[in-house]
Each structure stands twice: as C-alpha cells, then as structure tokens.
Design a protein around this motif. Structure first.
Motif, short mmCIF file in Angstrom:
data_model
loop_
_atom_site.label_atom_id
_atom_site.label_comp_id
_atom_site.label_asym_id
_atom_site.label_seq_id
_atom_site.Cartn_x
_atom_site.Cartn_y
_atom_site.Cartn_z
N LYS A 110 0.20 -1.50 -0.15
CA LYS A 110 0.18 -0.19 0.10
C LYS A 110 0.93 1.66 -0.21
CE LYS A 110 -3.48 -2.42 2.33
NZ LYS A 110 -5.06 -2.59 2.93
N GLY A 112 2.61 4.16 0.70
CA GLY A 112 2.88 4.96 2.00
C GLY A 112 3.35 7.13 1.95
N LEU A 123 -2.97 7.93 -0.13
CA LEU A 123 -2.25 6.98 1.34
C LEU A 123 -3.12 5.34 0.78
CD1 LEU A 123 -1.52 9.46 4.54
CD2 LEU A 123 -0.65 7.56 3.19
#
Lengths: 242, 242
Positions: A110, A112, A123
């Motif tokens: 995912k 950052g 995000l």
DNA sequence: GAGTGGTCTAGACCACTGC
DNA sequence: CAGTGGTCTAGACCACTCG
C-alpha cells in the motif's frame, strides 16, 4: 477567427492536443504509423503546414518519429535504439555491451506517504514494488527498486517479469498500454549498504550513484517511481547540456 | 537549383551556417540582437520562411533567443536565468539560494596527455588550471578543477577571477570572447579525499558526485575541461529526460 | 503606429521509400 | 510509379513591445 487573449491557443497547438488524444485513446499504437500529413490536414480542416508544425513539435518531444518516404510513427520502446533513451549509462572505455535485466522480487503493497505524493495516489492505494538488477556483459551494474501504481499494471508479477524478453518499458507499453514519455531524475552519491554491495560485487560503503526517477505517461501522469543504485566502477552517467 | 545528392544541404542549413559565422566573427555579440528576419531574408536572398526555419533551429539549440515584439538575441551567460544552464544542481528541499564562486588557485602549466586529448591541444601546449569552490547560501557545495587552453584565455589570473562578479562563463564570454555553447558531462560516484572533504565540510571518504565536463564553443571546439566534486548532502543533480 | 516575431495558408517542387 | 515527408516560397494576418 481571432480569439480573445485569455484563452488564446494557436491552431497547431490544438492539433497537437488532438493527436495526443488519439495516442492516449490508442487509436495509433506505439510502433504504428499515424495518417499522412495530408490526411490529417483534411481530417482536422487545417492546412498541411499547420499539421506539419504540430507533428514537428511532437517529433522534437520524442512522441513521434518521422521517416522520410515512409511516414510518421508513434515512438516505441520496442525499437532497440530506444533502449538507452532513459538510461544514460555508458561504459567508461568505449565498446558496446550486452545488457540484461534480472528481476529479483515483485510484491504488492500500500502506498506510503512518499509513494502517494510522487505517484499522485491516495495513501494506502495499491502499489507494486519490483526489485531487479541490470547487468552489462554479465556483470551487475545497477540495482533498481521500482514503485508502480497497482491500478494500471494489473497482473504484473515476478513470473511475468522473468518471462519477458526486452526492456521493462517495452513490457509496460506492450502489455499494459502505458507508454513512458518523459522522466525526471535526481542524482546523488551514496555509500553502498551491505545488500546492495553484495548484489553489485563492490565493497560495503563504496560510493554509488543514487538515481531517483519519476517517469510520466501522456498528460504528465506519473506512472513509475524508481530508485537505481549505479556502480560507476566501469560505467558513468552521461549527459549532454545545451 | 537542385543539387546532386553527395553534397546536398538544405538552404536553411546554409543560412544557419552563415549566421553562425556571423556569431563566430563577433558581428553580433552575446546579449545583442541580430537583424530582423525580414532583413536577413533580403541579405541572404531567401524567403523569410527559410530564415525563420534557420533561426528556429538555432533557438532550439540555445544559440539564439527569440522575443516576440522585440527581436532575436544572441544567447548570453550574462542573463541571470542562464546561470543554471550548465549547472544541474538543485536544493533537495525547495527554495532559491544565493550562490557564490570562490577562486582558490590559478596557475599555468603544460598540457599532459589527457588534457591535450580532451582539449584537442598538442602535448606541452600552455594550459591554465583553476581551482575554486562554489557556495550556496554560504555553504561550500562544489569543488571545481578547471583546465583551459592558455592560448584563448590570455591574462587570466587569480586576481582577475577574484575581481569578477558573476559566473565564470559570463567572464569567459565577456572578457575573452569565448561563449560556451554546449557541454558533455560524465558523472560517477567517488569517495572524498582529505583535502576536498575539508573544503566541503564533509567526512573524508564521504560519497561525492564526480562531474567531468567538456565544454565547447562554436564549431564544437572544446574550450574547457573541468572536474567538479559535488556534495549531495543538501543538493542533487537534476536532469530531465525526453 | 511602426516594427518585431508568431501563425496560417496554398502551392510548387525535391528526396526518399517501396511496390 | 505513387505516396510519404522535406524544402522553399509569397503573402496575409495576429500578438507583442515600445515610443
């Protein structure tokens, strides 16, 4: 006829945009030819000279490639001459070399804060991270860590990378329809960490080039963020300034 | 009219050459304007469109600068916007900085094998060697060692360098009539030696960028060979790829 | 308003490619 | 040979700068 100043844009600019739209829409794919200047002139209802100016600029930006007598073609990373388009690495002492990309890892994660900012994602958006080594004449010279938006590279995996013959950008453009158009690089000198030193066959702490690159597709959309560590024992980064 | 294939060269190319000759001869100096397109067309006996194409290309090569409504000007390093033309150094985190060149040494020597090869001189020809530090916001960031052909920089000395306000290339162009047009850089990562480390305020052995530059004047004549060591603690080398 | 570069057009002809 | 991009021309008009 005349336009008021606030939104004035020359005709050839508008033509350029129309052609770019055709490229984005996949009307003409990398390596294919676009219609002749005369055809485009008719299609867009302007003179051939205006089309010409639009195409001239796009050729100067390496979006198109003109070939006298043959036609105008969409730039492609499949052309072997384009291999070094974004790789400004040359051997210190002459000669041409065989190069090979060796994928090491490929996993999903995912985004950052930094990846999200650079790739203009939110995000936590899905991203893909690839690590690979670039070899010249069988010797490892570059270690790359590559961050890609998961959204636009569905199905990318280590196996896909290993099976593919050719450059990464060639793969991106042919399998995922994401042509790489433009890039920015930020270069620093860093000391080799343990793992990188082993991969490159240099001593831990050796000076390496850190080359951080953000690559864009049409519409200045960032589609790749990579950091390369270059061993400059036998190669150097070559740049021409005008 | 038509020329046989072996020596064919388009008219606008010939016009380009004529304009370059004017620049070399000093007919128009850096910062000055060249005649209008209409005048040049009459003078060379071609259409304005042909002059236009010649000037367009020279503007693309940064030899000339077009300004709508004002005229076409000879590129100059005196323009503050040109300061970073050959210096691809930007701060890691935004902001604009004051820069200052601090000359350290300037002495005469005879060209060794490498200097002679790079600068296309004969072994033993007189050369000038300059060492200087570049500061940003008062902090040293670059140490340069610069090799110049003695022949074309008569009278260059440490005092001249210290007295001059402005960039080196500005000095070269205004005092010695040697405009810098084009450069090639080869970049590697190296470890700081003792002396350089002290000058840059970093630890001995720290990784630095080694930027080797060969700068050319008109006619691709090499007129400067320099090696810069860049501290990339707070700056990086920035490059755009197309 | 005069002078500059910037855009657009229409048409002629040249150079290169491939059938 | 036909079709493509490459060159060159002549002329009209627009946008910008400066006095």
């Amino acid at each position: 006829m005349a336009q008021e100043s606030p939104t004035f844009s020359p005709l050839y600019q508008q033509i350029k945009n129309l052609i770019v739209q055709g490229l984005e829409a996949g009307e003409w794919r990398p390596g294919e030819s676009i219609p002749s200047e005369a055809e485009l002139a008719v299609r867009f209802g302007v003179s051939q000279g205006t089309v010409r100016k639009a195409v001239d600029e796009m050729a100067a930006e390496n979006l198109l490639i003109r070939r006298q007598g043959k036609g105008t073609f969409v730039a492609t990373h499949a052309d072997p001459r384009a291999f070094f388009r974004f790789l400004r690495l040359v051997p210190l002492s002459g000669g041409v070399e065989q190069s090979k990309s060796v994928p090491l890892e490929c996993w999903r994660a995912k985004a950052g804060a930094e990846a999200a900012r650079v790739l203009k994602l939110k995000l936590g958006d899905p991203i893909i991270i690839v690590r690979r080594v670039l070899q010249f004449s069988g010797k490892p010279v570059v270690v790359d860590e590559i961050y890609l938006p998961g959204e636009i590279f569905p199905g990318l995996s280590l196996d896909v990378l290993k099976d593919y013959q050719g450059s990464l950008y060639n793969l991106f453009e042919s399998h995922f329809h994401v042509p790489m158009i433009r890039a920015e690089e930020r270069i620093r000198a860093v000391a080799a960490d343990r793992g990188t030193a082993e991969l490159l066959g240099v001593l831990e702490g050796s000076p390496l080039l850190s080359v951080e690159r953000v690559t864009h597709s049409y519409g200045d959309k960032p589609v790749e963020w990579r950091r390369g560590l270059y061993s400059t024992a036998e190669h150097c980064y070559y740049n021409e300034l005008n």
